[in-house]
Design a protein around this motif. Structure first.
Motif, PDB file in Angstrom:
ATOM      1  N   CYS A 151       0.876  -1.182   0.000  1.00 42.12           N
ATOM      2  CA  CYS A 151       0.000   0.000   0.000  1.00 42.12           C
ATOM      3  C   CYS A 151       0.901   1.217   0.000  1.00 42.12           C
ATOM      4  N   LEU A 152       1.018   1.828  -1.161  1.00 43.57           N
ATOM      5  CA  LEU A 152       1.819   3.046  -1.302  1.00 43.57           C
ATOM      6  C   LEU A 152       0.976   4.221  -0.826  1.00 43.57           C
ATOM      7  N   VAL A 153       1.567   5.058   0.005  1.00 44.55           N
ATOM      8  CA  VAL A 153       0.896   6.263   0.501  1.00 44.55           C
ATOM      9  C   VAL A 153       1.577   7.460  -0.161  1.00 44.55           C
ATOM     10  N   VAL A 199       1.488  11.556  -0.580  1.00 41.17           N
ATOM     11  CA  VAL A 199       0.930  12.765   0.024  1.00 41.17           C
ATOM     12  C   VAL A 199       1.227  13.957  -0.879  1.00 41.17           C
ATOM     13  N   TYR A 200       0.157  14.611  -1.328  1.00 49.78           N
ATOM     14  CA  TYR A 200       0.255  15.741  -2.244  1.00 49.78           C
ATOM     15  C   TYR A 200      -0.052  17.027  -1.500  1.00 49.78           C
ATOM     16  N   ARG A 201       0.817  18.000  -1.656  1.00 48.06           N
ATOM     17  CA  ARG A 201       0.478  19.351  -1.232  1.00 48.06           C
ATOM     18  C   ARG A 201       0.114  20.128  -2.482  1.00 48.06           C
ATOM     19  N   LEU A 211       2.726  11.094 -16.037  1.00 47.80           N
ATOM     20  CA  LEU A 211       2.114   9.882 -16.594  1.00 47.80           C
ATOM     21  C   LEU A 211       3.079   8.704 -16.494  1.00 47.80           C
ATOM     22  N   HIS A 212       2.588   7.603 -16.001  1.00 44.17           N
ATOM     23  CA  HIS A 212       3.417   6.390 -15.842  1.00 44.17           C
ATOM     24  C   HIS A 212       2.511   5.168 -15.841  1.00 44.17           C
ATOM     25  N   GLN A 213       3.142   4.007 -16.006  1.00 40.43           N
ATOM     26  CA  GLN A 213       2.437   2.734 -15.814  1.00 40.43           C
ATOM     27  C   GLN A 213       2.874   2.167 -14.478  1.00 40.43           C
ATOM     28  N   ASP A 214       2.002   1.456 -13.783  1.00 38.30           N
ATOM     29  CA  ASP A 214       2.419   0.703 -12.596  1.00 38.30           C
ATOM     30  C   ASP A 214       2.874  -0.663 -13.117  1.00 38.30           C
ATOM     31  N   ALA A 215       4.177  -0.821 -13.267  1.00 40.38           N
ATOM     32  CA  ALA A 215       4.660  -2.032 -13.935  1.00 40.38           C
ATOM     33  C   ALA A 215       5.874  -2.638 -13.245  1.00 40.38           C
ATOM     34  N   ASP A 226      -5.738  -0.871  -6.990  1.00 36.67           N
ATOM     35  CA  ASP A 226      -6.865  -0.123  -6.415  1.00 36.67           C
ATOM     36  C   ASP A 226      -6.326   1.122  -5.748  1.00 36.67           C
ATOM     37  N   SER A 227      -6.990   2.245  -5.950  1.00 37.32           N
ATOM     38  CA  SER A 227      -6.500   3.433  -5.256  1.00 37.32           C
ATOM     39  C   SER A 227      -7.623   4.154  -4.542  1.00 37.32           C
ATOM     40  N   ILE A 228      -7.286   4.664  -3.367  1.00 35.27           N
ATOM     41  CA  ILE A 228      -8.240   5.357  -2.490  1.00 35.27           C
ATOM     42  C   ILE A 228      -7.786   6.809  -2.381  1.00 35.27           C
ATOM     43  N   VAL A 251      -7.114  16.101 -10.192  1.00 35.72           N
ATOM     44  CA  VAL A 251      -7.398  15.864 -11.611  1.00 35.72           C
ATOM     45  C   VAL A 251      -6.489  14.714 -12.046  1.00 35.72           C
ATOM     46  N   PHE A 252      -7.127  13.563 -12.267  1.00 37.91           N
ATOM     47  CA  PHE A 252      -6.436  12.322 -12.607  1.00 37.91           C
ATOM     48  C   PHE A 252      -6.481  12.169 -14.121  1.00 37.91           C
ATOM     49  N   ARG A 253      -5.354  11.825 -14.729  1.00 38.07           N
ATOM     50  CA  ARG A 253      -5.314  11.643 -16.182  1.00 38.07           C
ATOM     51  C   ARG A 253      -5.061  10.184 -16.493  1.00 38.07           C
ATOM     52  N   LYS A 302     -12.044  13.556 -12.216  1.00 41.22           N
ATOM     53  CA  LYS A 302     -11.715  14.088 -10.896  1.00 41.22           C
ATOM     54  C   LYS A 302     -11.861  12.994  -9.864  1.00 41.22           C
ATOM     55  N   LEU A 303     -10.876  12.889  -8.998  1.00 46.50           N
ATOM     56  CA  LEU A 303     -10.938  11.954  -7.881  1.00 46.50           C
ATOM     57  C   LEU A 303     -11.129  12.768  -6.606  1.00 46.50           C
ATOM     58  N   SER A 304     -12.244  12.494  -5.921  1.00 48.31           N
ATOM     59  CA  SER A 304     -12.574  13.239  -4.708  1.00 48.31           C
ATOM     60  C   SER A 304     -12.376  12.371  -3.487  1.00 48.31           C
ATOM     61  N   TYR A 352      -1.486   3.985 -18.764  1.00 46.63           N
ATOM     62  CA  TYR A 352      -0.731   5.155 -18.312  1.00 46.63           C
ATOM     63  C   TYR A 352      -1.666   6.062 -17.514  1.00 46.63           C
ATOM     64  N   HIS A 353      -1.152   6.600 -16.414  1.00 42.08           N
ATOM     65  CA  HIS A 353      -1.980   7.467 -15.568  1.00 42.08           C
ATOM     66  C   HIS A 353      -1.084   8.399 -14.770  1.00 42.08           C
ATOM     67  N   GLY A 354      -1.695   9.456 -14.275  1.00 42.71           N
ATOM     68  CA  GLY A 354      -0.946  10.412 -13.454  1.00 42.71           C
ATOM     69  C   GLY A 354      -1.901  11.433 -12.862  1.00 42.71           C
ATOM     70  N   GLY A 392      -4.459  19.535   1.145  1.00 46.52           N
ATOM     71  CA  GLY A 392      -3.698  18.549   0.383  1.00 46.52           C
ATOM     72  C   GLY A 392      -4.474  17.257   0.204  1.00 46.52           C
ATOM     73  N   ARG A 393      -3.775  16.262  -0.257  1.00 51.50           N
ATOM     74  CA  ARG A 393      -4.424  15.013  -0.641  1.00 51.50           C
ATOM     75  C   ARG A 393      -3.549  13.834  -0.273  1.00 51.50           C
ATOM     76  N   ILE A 394      -4.209  12.747   0.118  1.00 49.52           N
ATOM     77  CA  ILE A 394      -3.510  11.476   0.328  1.00 49.52           C
ATOM     78  C   ILE A 394      -4.098  10.465  -0.648  1.00 49.52           C
ATOM     79  N   ASN A 395      -3.230   9.745  -1.323  1.00 46.08           N
ATOM     80  CA  ASN A 395      -3.684   8.645  -2.170  1.00 46.08           C
ATOM     81  C   ASN A 395      -3.037   7.359  -1.667  1.00 46.08           C
ATOM     82  N   LEU A 396      -3.867   6.347  -1.531  1.00 49.19           N
ATOM     83  CA  LEU A 396      -3.368   5.020  -1.175  1.00 49.19           C
ATOM     84  C   LEU A 396      -3.471   4.146  -2.401  1.00 49.19           C
ATOM     85  N   THR A 397      -2.371   3.529  -2.795  1.00 50.37           N
ATOM     86  CA  THR A 397      -2.411   2.621  -3.948  1.00 50.37           C
ATOM     87  C   THR A 397      -2.109   1.207  -3.476  1.00 50.37           C
ATOM     88  N   LEU A 398      -3.066   0.322  -3.680  1.00 53.00           N
ATOM     89  CA  LEU A 398      -2.951  -1.068  -3.231  1.00 53.00           C
ATOM     90  C   LEU A 398      -2.556  -1.954  -4.392  1.00 53.00           C
TER      91      LEU A 398
HETATM   92  C1  SIN Z   1       0.033   6.869  -8.492  1.00 52.64           C
HETATM   93  O1  SIN Z   1      -0.253   6.538  -9.626  1.00 52.64           O
HETATM   94  O2  SIN Z   1       1.062   6.441  -7.909  1.00 52.64           O
HETATM   95  C2  SIN Z   1      -0.836   7.831  -7.704  1.00 52.64           C
HETATM   96  C3  SIN Z   1      -2.149   8.100  -8.327  1.00 52.64           C
HETATM   97  C4  SIN Z   1      -2.970   9.023  -7.463  1.00 52.64           C
HETATM   98  O3  SIN Z   1      -2.404   9.785  -6.662  1.00 52.64           O
HETATM   99  O4  SIN Z   1      -4.201   8.996  -7.574  1.00 52.64           O
END
Ligand code: SIN
Ligand code: FE2
Length: 196
Positions: free
Chosen positions: A93-95, A97-99, A106-110, A120-122, A129-131, A145-147, A162-164, A180-186
């Motif tokens: 679970c990657l955490v 933290v965005y300010r 843009l990248h792939q999770d690979a 899965d991301s929370i 603004v997710f691309r 948009k991810l809220s 690809y996403h970012g 700010g924002r926290i994203n959890l990537t599982l």
């Molecule tokens: C990521 O792709 O590592 C993060 C994506 C996000 O912050 O929603």
């Protein structure tokens, strides 16, 4: 959208504050160039994703403290069970933290060993603004948009999309005291042992 209600988001934010006290946020840098990311990171689970001058990889310990990563909280495992449609639990679970002003190119999770399990991301806190595009770099992309409380699943054909994150929408949530924002990537990193 809104898989987690406000009280679940508040509880999760508190749980994460405690986890971050044990596994402090660090600023990853890009392989080779050493250019710092604009997000700060830590990890939970058996394996954590790190990036430094020697590359991207998963490792079982925090790069600064040398301690194992804290466990993935039960509430987070519960989200995986609800949305992943995958029998084995996540290992990482990657955490992130965005300010305000932070972004993610843009990248792939690979970096995982195989791609049968979804990512899965929370999202918690300010809207981002997710691309997202397809599996080829340079192809068409679109944004959504991810809220706070939203859960995104990238599985099947979308697993290697690809996403970012283009940017945050500052002040869009009151969840996190300092904004700010926290994203959890599982993620599943290794292939699970076949069940009997
Ligand atoms: C990521 O792709 O590592 C993060 C994506 C996000 O912050 O929603
Ligand atoms: Fe990613």
């Amino acid at each position: 959208p809104q898989l987690l209600d406000r009280s679940q988001q508040e509880e999760l934010a508190e749980t994460l504050r405690q986890a971050v006290a044990a596994a402090p946020l660090f600023i990853p840098v890009m392989p080779r160039t050493g250019r710092p990311f604009s997000v700060r990171m830590t990890n939970l689970g058996q394996l954590g994703w790190v990036s430094d001058r020697s590359g991207y990889r998963y490792q079982p310990r925090h790069p600064d403290t040398g301690q194992p990563w804290p466990p993935i909280p039960e509430a987070v495992l519960e989200v995986w069970r609800r949305v992943a449609a995958y029998p084995a639990p996540p290992e990482a679970c990657l955490v992130n933290v965005y300010r305000e002003g932070a972004r993610m190119g843009l990248h792939q999770d690979a970096d995982e060993e195989y791609f049968a399990a979804p990512v899965d991301s929370i999202s918690l806190g300010d809207t981002a603004v997710f691309r997202i595009g397809g599996q080829l770099r340079g192809g068409p992309t679109r944004t959504l948009k991810l809220s706070s409380g939203d859960v995104l699943v990238m599985g099947g054909a979308a697993r290697l999309s690809y996403h970012g994150i283009d940017r945050l929408v500052p002040g869009s949530s009151t969840l996190l005291r300092d904004g700010g924002r926290i994203n959890l990537t599982l993620r599943r990193v290794t292939r699970p042992a076949p069940s009997p």
